[in-house]
Design a protein around this motif. Sequence first.
Motif, PDB file in Angstrom:
ATOM      1  N   ILE A  34       0.839  -1.200   0.000  1.00  0.00           N
ATOM      2  CA  ILE A  34       0.000   0.000   0.000  1.00  0.00           C
ATOM      3  C   ILE A  34       0.874   1.250   0.000  1.00  0.00           C
ATOM      4  N   ALA A  35       2.034   1.165   0.636  1.00  0.00           N
ATOM      5  CA  ALA A  35       2.953   2.308   0.640  1.00  0.00           C
ATOM      6  C   ALA A  35       3.476   2.595  -0.766  1.00  0.00           C
ATOM      7  N   LYS A  36       3.555   1.577  -1.608  1.00  0.00           N
ATOM      8  CA  LYS A  36       4.044   1.760  -2.985  1.00  0.00           C
ATOM      9  C   LYS A  36       2.949   2.239  -3.939  1.00  0.00           C
ATOM     10  N   LEU A  37       1.693   2.156  -3.521  1.00  0.00           N
ATOM     11  CA  LEU A  37       0.582   2.470  -4.414  1.00  0.00           C
ATOM     12  C   LEU A  37       0.643   3.874  -5.004  1.00  0.00           C
ATOM     13  N   PRO A  38       0.890   4.922  -4.224  1.00  0.00           N
ATOM     14  CA  PRO A  38       0.954   6.263  -4.841  1.00  0.00           C
ATOM     15  C   PRO A  38       2.031   6.378  -5.923  1.00  0.00           C
ATOM     16  N   PHE A  39       3.165   5.723  -5.706  1.00  0.00           N
ATOM     17  CA  PHE A  39       4.227   5.765  -6.712  1.00  0.00           C
ATOM     18  C   PHE A  39       3.826   5.005  -7.972  1.00  0.00           C
ATOM     19  N   SER A  40       3.153   3.865  -7.784  1.00  0.00           N
ATOM     20  CA  SER A  40       2.699   3.081  -8.938  1.00  0.00           C
ATOM     21  C   SER A  40       1.658   3.850  -9.736  1.00  0.00           C
ATOM     22  N   ILE A  41       0.776   4.557  -9.055  1.00  0.00           N
ATOM     23  CA  ILE A  41      -0.216   5.383  -9.752  1.00  0.00           C
ATOM     24  C   ILE A  41       0.486   6.518 -10.491  1.00  0.00           C
ATOM     25  N   GLY A  42       1.451   7.152  -9.836  1.00  0.00           N
ATOM     26  CA  GLY A  42       2.194   8.247 -10.460  1.00  0.00           C
ATOM     27  C   GLY A  42       2.964   7.809 -11.692  1.00  0.00           C
ATOM     28  N   ILE A  72       1.599   2.728 -13.676  1.00  0.00           N
ATOM     29  CA  ILE A  72       1.550   1.261 -13.608  1.00  0.00           C
ATOM     30  C   ILE A  72       0.180   0.800 -13.142  1.00  0.00           C
ATOM     31  N   VAL A  73      -0.430   1.563 -12.249  1.00  0.00           N
ATOM     32  CA  VAL A  73      -1.744   1.241 -11.701  1.00  0.00           C
ATOM     33  C   VAL A  73      -2.701   2.355 -12.089  1.00  0.00           C
ATOM     34  N   ASP A  74      -3.887   1.969 -12.555  1.00  0.00           N
ATOM     35  CA  ASP A  74      -4.909   2.969 -12.864  1.00  0.00           C
ATOM     36  C   ASP A  74      -6.249   2.526 -12.267  1.00  0.00           C
ATOM     37  N   PHE A  75      -7.299   3.279 -12.542  1.00  0.00           N
ATOM     38  CA  PHE A  75      -8.600   3.012 -11.934  1.00  0.00           C
ATOM     39  C   PHE A  75      -9.143   1.643 -12.319  1.00  0.00           C
ATOM     40  N   SER A  76      -8.922   1.198 -13.540  1.00  0.00           N
ATOM     41  CA  SER A  76      -9.475  -0.100 -13.952  1.00  0.00           C
ATOM     42  C   SER A  76      -8.862  -1.246 -13.149  1.00  0.00           C
ATOM     43  N   ILE A  77      -7.579  -1.152 -12.840  1.00  0.00           N
ATOM     44  CA  ILE A  77      -6.926  -2.181 -12.036  1.00  0.00           C
ATOM     45  C   ILE A  77      -7.441  -2.133 -10.603  1.00  0.00           C
ATOM     46  N   LEU A  78      -7.577  -0.938 -10.057  1.00  0.00           N
ATOM     47  CA  LEU A  78      -8.075  -0.809  -8.688  1.00  0.00           C
ATOM     48  C   LEU A  78      -9.515  -1.285  -8.573  1.00  0.00           C
TER      49      LEU A  78
END
Length: 67
Positions: free
Chosen positions: A3-11, A14-20
């Motif tokens: 979860i700590a890496k999530l903001p960096f992955s979004i930035g 790598i991660v977007d709304f469809s994955i979440l």
Amino acid sequence: MNIAKLPFSIGLGIVDFSILSLDAVLVPAVLAGAWCGWRFVAHMSQQFFDRAVIAMTTLGALWLIAG
């Protein structure tokens, strides 16, 4: 930790709304699988568990070598 890496992955994109949203939909399946696994392991002998782990590790290694 993830979860700590999530903001960096979004930035990084790598991660977007469809994955979440897919992750949110799959949460009940993950919880059900964890509960079923917990119940299943309670009835399993240590010897069977050890043999199953060795068998699955062997199969995974063979699959990686063959692929």
